[in-house]
Design a protein around this motif. Structure first.
Motif, PDB file in Angstrom:
ATOM      1  N   ASN A 657      -2.728   4.006   1.941  1.00 20.99           N
ATOM      2  CA  ASN A 657      -1.287   4.084   2.139  1.00 20.99           C
ATOM      3  C   ASN A 657      -0.857   3.739   3.552  1.00 20.99           C
ATOM      4  OD1 ASN A 657      -1.095   4.962  -0.513  1.00 20.99           O
ATOM      5  ND2 ASN A 657      -1.183   7.120   0.058  1.00 20.99           N
ATOM      6  N   SER A1429       7.480   4.522  -3.904  1.00 16.43           N
ATOM      7  CA  SER A1429       7.548   5.790  -3.183  1.00 16.43           C
ATOM      8  C   SER A1429       8.718   6.610  -3.713  1.00 16.43           C
ATOM      9  CB  SER A1429       7.715   5.524  -1.684  1.00 16.43           C
ATOM     10  OG  SER A1429       9.005   4.998  -1.410  1.00 16.43           O
ATOM     11  N   LYS A1530       2.662   1.685  -0.892  1.00 14.79           N
ATOM     12  CA  LYS A1530       3.860   2.230  -1.529  1.00 14.79           C
ATOM     13  C   LYS A1530       4.499   1.259  -2.516  1.00 14.79           C
ATOM     14  CE  LYS A1530       5.106   5.196   2.397  1.00 14.79           C
ATOM     15  NZ  LYS A1530       3.947   4.891   3.231  1.00 14.79           N
TER      16      LYS A1530
END
Length: 1666
Positions: A657, A1429, A1530
């Protein structure tokens, strides 16, 4: 025959009788009188060195009172000290200490003695431990183990040293009824050895290392003479000699030794027995040495306690006084004395002293520091009471708690006090103190349980209770604290508690944060030292569990390798990595294996060999992974000669991430002999930190895009957005393997901290100022290794150290100061800063007891003292900064290192008569080697030695000394800096490191004042930036004339500037030099021109330098034949540069004649026919003057001057010029003296000649003409690859530079060989070095380094970052057309780091760089890229148009905007929220200025950086998108997750990994209403039509994921085969996949089969209700 047998029987009978009688006995009714002498000496090998020792002589009376009980009476003891040259000096009696020892020998001792073995020993009740141990030493001589059938044998024998391997040799003299017994002991081979180690709990021994690698070796040799007759056997004489040798550097000759001798002689036998003592004697145990329970004496002068309170008070007052006077050495000595006193006083005395000094700050911190370092039970209890009573503030408690827990002696009493800390209310209320206490308690448990094999469970119970309570309340902070404290304790009994926090072993732990999982894994590290097999099994299972987070598995990899796994486990790990789907884990493990494989640590030999085998299996797959993947950086070395080494490792654990490492752990580990120590470890963990850095307050949840994505997610089976991550920064620090502190900072704390600092920092540090004095004394080490000697006195090897840090700041700014004044007017700052650091380390070897000390002491000191007193004036408005300070008025020592070695003798009764002498005595030592024959008629003349003021060398047989001072004078500033080196050592005896350190060593840096004609009042540094810089230079030259108010009349002062700086002389000489060099060039055809004058005619240009090199090389016969390997190297990577075509063929041929393919031809121009021309400077005519000051004013002026009384100032000035043209940037720096008579100058010039070339030059000396260095950087081609050439030319350099170059040349070939470079001895230009770097791929380059006498080259060197391999980048990503190669390189590197996704025809390239072919179904929108996200910021969809197969349309959802880009009638159309918008005018929404849509080339571009889209490009046929760095991990969709996990690229919306690219892409099709929408494809679960036999049962199987099928009423016109996983159930199962579809992704995948997916439909029979 019978006679022979009878003879043997008689012989054997005689032997057995002899062995029966040889056991010594003492007869009842008789008293045996012996003379006894015990001697201990400490010293180094070699004659002429001072040694220290003690001798004990006495008379012994031994009488037998029963069958096994005997009495021993010690009479007339006499203790003597030895201090001097052995054996020249004599012993000195110590009468008072003799009286003290004689008092404890006034009564008799009782001991059990039977068959030559000593049993229990009984002593008077109040007898000191010292006297009892001396008796043990005496009785140890009587310990004899006899075997009745052998005269040479080995056995384990008990003695004062413990149970050790002993070898006996018996010699019988039957004629004289005498026997001689010899025995020897190996003190390194003992089962139950008598030894005490303190402060070494964190030093790990290596059980698998060879025993011969020992720095401490010892042995004992004893000889007995026995006399026997019919009445028994009697010991008439006995001697014993014990030797310990300590080799700090593992040198056979470099040892310090202890020699103990004993002699026991029978004097007389009396008939008068010894009187039995009336007092009851206490059993003192066996012959094994007994250590005192008291804290050991520190290696400082002994203190005779008379009035402890008064002595502590006086010591504390002297300590504060010395500190105020700046005497750091004496302060350190007094601090150690205070620590020793605190170990001897009671709790009441400590409280009384606290009440006296608690209210006085100068005394308070010294008091608390000494109490912490004492480490006694009472001092520990005192701190607990004061914290409980709130007598210490939180900051004082935060400082003293880690120190107290670290230095306290762990025992039952101190552990009880420590456990009470855990429940203290004041500790519980303060989170910071609570963390420190729990971590400290875990460390105490670890130290206490370091020696025993079993650790009591009640000690671990508080930590286990905390873990259980935190788990029941789901309190993550307490979970982390409990796991870290359990990790500090490091006991195998805690394994079950740790496993409860790991999902692999406890399903309930699945919901815990991954950081708790990581902490649980790290808690196993210290446990692995006691139970490596169990921890290895656990960590291997965690490593293999691919359901865990990558960072948890990487932590398990670290723990697993610390257990030193064998080859089978390492091979199993390597095999699993071949199919590992997480490249982060694979890269980290492979990198870790490579780091271990190159190690040379003996303790890791087996592991290194196993890793070497593993990396050969893994290198084809994992050796070329980029920086995005986790790595282990390793550096270190090990000396097999000295058996010492160190390693430094950095664990970089990248998260999918983030673009950069989320976990960074760095550690330093030291190795010495058979031990290892983790010196320091620091870790930093960041989670979603980029969200804090962004600091955006955009309400994404209020926009339509957020709602649209929520609804869209419902149409995808099993789709779920990424879980929210709270921003967190966590860090910890470990010292000696123990975690002493950690902090977790979440989003709330970060925001509050930033807010507070933003508001208060200007006022705290500017308005109020910083004023005060701080002193921090700390004991940094106290290590002891104590073993007994045969005399009964302890031999101690110890290392103690203390650090004293001081800082004083004054005064603060005025109270009415406002921070805004910094930007408005002058600001005056007055500061006096006095930082000091003093470090004192003492290493001892000898006897160190409370009664007396005797042995060797090695002292090492380091001191640093800097005084910075200055006045500063800052004027931000006029960009002026001025600082003034005082000159050197007296000699000041900035830093110093000193080392001295002493022989010491001290005793408690005569504390003032300390004997402390250098081991290497002063003066010459006479020796016959250097004596001369002297005639009786002619007297010899004494030899005179010539001595210099700054350099002195003395070499003699008696000693070796060295003294040298290096000074650098700055007469203009009135000071000089000197480096002083002094040495007087004993290396003349033995050339070892130990002997080199024995003596006196000193190295110091000193500032000294220099005598000048006029006194210097102050030293001033002034810096002026901007247009007023020229006026400052003129002001200096005019010796104090008034500052000009305006500088607009630059033309009038330009000539003055030239005169001031001496530029006219520089360029006059340069012009003559250039003219002379042109004449040389015409004759010799070389190109050694002046780079300063004509940058455009620089000989380092890519074309002229090539021809120059070729012509120069052509005149040398030895260079006619080029290195064949280099030639083949160039041919292998591309065509030779001599094969150029067209008009450039002649020039390129001449260029390549001498240097073949190593010639660089700049690629700045290319004609219409494709022929490349070597770019010269004619492309950009030189329009700049030689001196930039002719056309531009200076931009900066800095003047360093010494203000003298009634004299002109002296010093230096620096002037900076810059020409910031877009194409040709140039900078010039001039440094000169402001004294008119001094013509020394420094001239530096750097410029960008054109877009592919930059050059620089540095000259210094008289008018910048004495020395010259020039360099050039050019880009071009090397063997058809993009390349960069760096060339360095040094026409003339100082001799010191030449010496450095010769030293560099000496080691360069070996270093190149070690790094894998090839090399060839080949002569080139004598004063020129060229390095060519050719980019063969974005991640590899070739390097050729040509030195004057050597050529070094290598191929395919891995680069840490991807570099552009061509001059261009993606067409839609290019910057403005006027860029040059330097900005292009930087831009291209940044672009390569960002994520790009593109669609062209049927080729799709994801963010992770995975490329696949996919034909999109017509009119069906696919999710290309989406923010997954929790913010759901954007959505990008694409579909293929019916008009043409190569046309596509995109739909972008962003905030409240719906953007459609498509092609209609051959033109690109744009719709915003359904409204047609012109494409020739940039579009920016009025409500949201963060989005910009504009035309670019043949398409449109969209930029929305605040939403994560850096750039989106669309032209109907091609689509490209680039997202921001902080979107890593994301995104989702066909473009992928942007997480660098290429092996997991084909993830469907549910997270299921597709079997092929087609099924992956089809899973992201957006379903529409079959009647209203244009896309007629729907998702359905597929059932295997025919029954299958699975698990020996008839089963039916359903697809794990739904497959594309035409809508009801439509038929498929085109299909494509895809691979699908199936889950099988019994044939009679009622499973309905449509109803239970959300559960299929959690089922097992039983069968993989190929099915047809529909991609086009015909809906003629579709019935839709109107």
């Amino acid at each position: 025959m019978k006679g022979l047998i009878l003879a043997l029987v008689l012989a054997l009978g005689g032997i057995s009788v002899f062995y029966y009688l040889i056991e010594p006995v003492f007869h009842t009714g008789k008293t045996y009188l012996y003379g006894y002498e015990g001697l201990i000496l400490h010293g180094l090998q070699g004659r002429g060195l001072v040694i220290a020792g003690v001798k004990l002589t006495c008379k012994l009376q031994i009488s037998r009172v029963s069958r096994s009980d005997h009495l021993l009476q010690v009479q007339s003891p006499k203790l003597e000290e030895y201090h001097g040259l052995w054996p020249l000096d004599s012993f000195t009696p110590s009468s008072k200490l003799t009286e003290t020892i004689a008092a404890c020998f006034s009564q008799a001792f009782k001991f059990e003695y039977n068959e030559g073995r000593v049993g229990s020993i009984y002593a008077p009740e109040d007898c000191p431990v010292l006297c009892t141990n001396i008796v043990r030493g005496i009785l140890n001589m009587m310990q004899i183990t006899i075997k009745k059938s052998q005269n040479v044998y080995e056995l384990q024998e008990a003695g004062i040293e413990g149970i050790c391997q002993t070898r006996y040799v018996i010699q019988d003299d039957s004629k004289n009824n005498r026997a001689t017994i010899s025995k020897s002991k190996d003190l390194t081979d003992c089962q139950d050895r008598a030894v005490r180690n303190t402060g070494m709990a964190y030093i790990r021994p290596c059980p698998t290392c060879p025993l011969k690698v020992r720095n401490v070796k010892g042995t004992v040799m004893s000889t007995y003479k026995m006399k026997y007759d019919d009445s028994g056997v009697l010991i008439t004489f006995a001697t014993s000699e014990q030797v310990y040798q300590v080799s700090p550097f593992n040198e056979p000759d470099g040892t310090a030794g202890m020699e103990a001798r004993q002699a026991l002689v029978l004097v007389d036998i009396k008939s008068t027995p010894i009187n039995v003592p009336e007092a009851q004697l206490q059993n003192q145990g066996s012959l094994r040495y007994h250590f005192s329970e008291e804290l050991l004496q520190m290696p400082i002068p002994l203190i005779r306690i008379k009035n402890a309170d008064g002595q502590l008070t006086e010591t504390l007052r002297q300590l504060v006084k010395n500190n105020e006077e700046g005497d750091t050495k004496e302060s350190s000595a007094k601090f150690l004395q205070m620590v020793q006193l605190f170990r001897l006083v009671t709790l009441d005395q400590i409280n009384s002293l606290w009440e006296q000094f608690a209210s006085e700050p100068p005394y308070r911190h010294w008091f608390l520091s000494a109490v912490c370092a004492a480490g006694a039970t009472d001092t520990f209890q005192f701190l607990k009471q004061k914290i409980h009573d709130k007598k210490l503030n939180i900051w004082e408690a935060a400082v003293v708690l880690p120190l107290a827990f670290h230095f306290v002696m762990p025992n039952k009493q101190t552990l009880e006090v420590a456990s009470s800390f855990l429940t203290c209310p004041q500790i519980q209320k303060a989170p910071m103190l609570r963390i420190l206490v729990y971590l400290g308690y875990g460390s105490m448990v670890n130290k206490y349980c370091a020696q025993p094999s079993f650790c009591p469970n009640e000690l671990l119970q508080p930590l286990h209770d905390l873990a259980a309570e935190a788990a029941s309340r789901s309190h993550a902070e307490d979970m982390a604290l409990a796991l870290k404290a359990i990790g500090n304790a490091g006991e195998p009994a805690s394994i079950k508690r740790i496993l409860k926090f790991l999902p692999t072993f406890s399903p309930a732990a699945t919901s815990l944060p991954s950081r708790i999982h990581a902490d649980a894994v790290l808690a196993l590290r210290k446990i692995a030292r006691k139970d490596p097999a169990k921890v290895r099994e656990i960590s291997l299972q965690i490593f293999m569990d691919n359901t865990l987070a990558p960072n948890v598995r990487m932590m398990a990899c670290v723990v697993l390798f610390e257990t030193k796994p064998a080859l089978p486990i390492v091979a199993a790990m390597a095999t699993s990595l071949l199919s590992e789907t997480s490249l982060q884990v694979a890269s980290f493990t492979y990198s870790h294996m490579k780091a271990l494989a190159v190690g040379r640590i003996p303790q890791l030999y087996n592991l290194s060999a196993a890793c070497n085998i593993a990396i050969k299996l893994l290198s084809p797959r994992l050796d070329r992974l980029s920086y995005r993947y986790s790595k282990v950086i390793h550096a270190g070395g090990y000396s097999h000669v000295y058996k010492a080494g160190a390693i430094w490792r950095v664990y970089l654990m990248n998260s999918p991430n983030t673009m950069f490492p989320s976990d960074i752990i760095t550690k330093v580990r030291g190795y010495y002999a058979n031990t290892a120590t983790d010196i320091i470890e620091v870790a930093l963990r960041s989670q979603s930190l980029i969200n804090i850095i962004r600091q955006q307050n955009i309400p994404f949840a209020e926009y339509d895009t957020y709602k649209t994505l929520k609804e869209l997610g419902k149409t995808f089976l099993g789709w779920k957005e990424l879980p929210p991550e709270d921003p967190l920064v966590s860090t910890y620090i470990k010292i000696l393997g123990q975690e002493i502190a950690f902090v977790d900072i979440d989003n709330k704390v970060i925001q509050q901290t930033i807010m507070v600092l933003t508001r208060l920092l200007p006022f705290l540090f500017v308005q109020r100022g910083i004023s005060g004095q701080w002193t921090l004394p700390v004991m940094v080490a106290e290590l002891r290794h104590v073993v007994p000697t045969v005399v009964g006195m302890p031999l101690e090897l110890s290392l103690s150290g203390a650090v004293l840090a001081q800082a004083a700041l004054s005064p603060p700014l005025s109270d009415n100061f406002r921070p805004s004044q910094l930007l408005e007017t002058n600001t005056d700052i007055h500061a006096d800063i006095q930082p000091k650091v003093y470090f004192h380390m003492i290493a001892t070897m000898g006897i160190n007891m409370q009664y007396f000390q005797s042995g060797l002491e090695f002292h090492t000191e380091f001191s640093a003292n800097t005084t910075m007193k200055f006045d500063a004036t800052v004027n931000m408005k006029e960009k002026n900064f001025k600082i003034e300070t005082l000159p050197c008025h007296q000699e000041a020592e900035l830093a110093a290192v000193r080392s001295e070695a002493y022989a010491i003798s001290r005793n408690m009764e005569e504390a003032d008569s300390e004997k402390k002498t250098h081991i290497l005595p002063e003066g010459e030592i006479t020796s016959i080697f250097n004596q001369k024959f002297q005639s009786s008629e002619i007297s010899s003349r004494t030899e005179s030695w010539k001595q210099a003021s700054e350099e002195e060398h003395r070499h003699s047989v008696g000693q070796r000394s060295y003294a040298r001072v290096f000074c650098r004078e700055l007469s203009s500033l009135g000071c000089s800096a000197c480096l002083s080196l002094k040495s007087r050592n004993s290396a003349f005896l033995r050339n070892t490191y130990l002997h080199k350190l024995v003596g006196e060593l000193e190295a110091k840096i000193v500032l000294k004042p220099v005598h000048t004609d006029a006194d210097i009042e102050k030293i001033q540094l002034e810096i002026q930036v901007g247009p007023r810089a020229a006026s400052k230079v003129i002001n200096v030259a005019s010796s104090g004339s008034k500052e000009e108010e305006e500088t607009s009349l630059y033309e009038n002062i330009k000539a003055k500037l030239k005169k001031i700086l001496g530029i006219e002389n520089v360029f006059k000489v340069a012009k003559k030099t250039r003219h002379h060099k042109k004449q040389i060039h015409s004759k010799v055809k070389t190109a050694v021109t002046d780079l300063w004058v004509e940058p455009s005619a620089n000989p380092l240009s890519s074309s002229s330098s090539s021809s120059t090199a070729s012509s120069a090389d052509g005149n040398k016969p030895e260079d006619k034949h080029e290195n064949e390997e280099i030639r083949q190297f160039g041919k292998k990577h591309g065509s030779s540069s001599r094969s150029s075509k067209g008009s450039s063929s002649s020039s390129s041929s001449s260029s390549s004649a001498g240097s073949d393919s190593s010639t660089i031809c700049s690629s700045s121009r290319e004609n219409s026919s494709g022929d490349k021309h070597c770019s010269g400077d004619s492309q950009y005519p030189n329009k700049q003057p030689n001196f930039l000051g002719d056309s531009k004013p200076p931009i900066l002026a800095a003047i360093l001057r010494a203000i003298r009384r009634n004299e002109q100032p002296t010093g230096f000035q620096l002037v900076l010029y810059a020409d910031r043209q877009p194409v040709r940037f140039r900078i010039q720096i001039f440094v000169s003296s402001i004294t008119e008579s001094n013509r020394w100058k420094l001239c530096a010039d750097a410029s960008v000649i054109n877009s592919h070339k930059a050059s620089g030059s540095l000259k210094w000396g008289t008018d910048c003409q004495d020395y010259h260095i020039a360099t050039q950087i050019a880009t071009g081609k090397f063997a058809s690859h993009p390349a960069m050439q760096m060339k360095l030319v040094w026409p003339k350099v100082p001799s010191s530079v030449r010496r450095t170059a010769r030293w560099f040349y000496r080691y360069l070939p070996g270093a190149a060989y070690m790094l894998g470079y090839s090399q060839r001895q080949q002569r080139g230009p004598s004063r020129q070095t060229t390095m060519v770097m050719a980019l063969t791929s974005p991640r590899t380059c070739d390097v050729v380094l040509r030195l004057p006498e050597l050529t070094i080259y290598n191929r395919a060197i891995r680069l840490p970052l991807p570099f552009p391999s061509s001059a261009g980048t993606l067409t839609s990503m290019l910057p403005s057309p006027d860029w040059d190669i330097f900005s292009q390189t930087t831009f291209s590197i940044i672009e390569n780091l960002k994520a790009h996704c593109s669609v062209s025809q049927n080729v799709i390239t994801t963010f992770n760089g995975v490329e696949f072919n996919y034909s999109m179904p017509v009119n069906c929108f696919h999710v290309l890229a989406q923010d997954c996200s929790p913010e759901l910021k954007f959505l990008v969809m694409m579909k293929r148009l019916e008009e043409a197969a190569d046309l596509m349309a995109i739909n972008v959802r962003l905030a409240s905007h719906k953007v459609d880009m498509y092609v209609s009638n051959g033109r690109i159309q744009l719709k915003i929220n359904g409204v047609q918008t012109p494409t020739d005018v940039p579009y920016t929404p009025s409500s949201d200025a963060s989005m910009l849509i504009s035309s670019e080339k043949e398409g449109l571009s969209l930029k929305a950086p605040e939403y994560g889209i850096d750039k989106l490009y669309y032209d109907g046929h091609r689509f490209e998108i680039r997202v921001a760095f902080w979107m890593a991990g994301k995104t989702c969709g066909i473009c992928g997750k942007y997480d660098a996990e290429k092996e997991r690229e084909y993830q469907m919306p549910s997270g299921y990994l597709a079997k092929d690219a087609v099924s992956f892409a089809q899973s992201w099709i957006v379903s529409e209403d079959a009647c209203a929408g244009a896309c007629k494809l729907q998702r359905r679960f597929v059932k295997v039509e025919k029954p299958v036999a699975f698990d020996k049962k008839v089963s039916k199987c359903f697809s794990m994921e739904p497959i594309l099928h035409c809508a009801e009423g439509c038929s498929a016109t085109r299909t494509v085969p895809i691979s699908v996983g199936f889950h099988c159930v019994p044939a009679d199962s009622t499973l309905n996949p449509e109803e239970e579809q959300m559960r299929l992704d959690q089922k097992s995948e039983d069968v993989v089969s190929t099915v047809d997916a529909h991609t086009a439909c015909s809906c003629e029979q579709q019935s839709c209700s109107v």
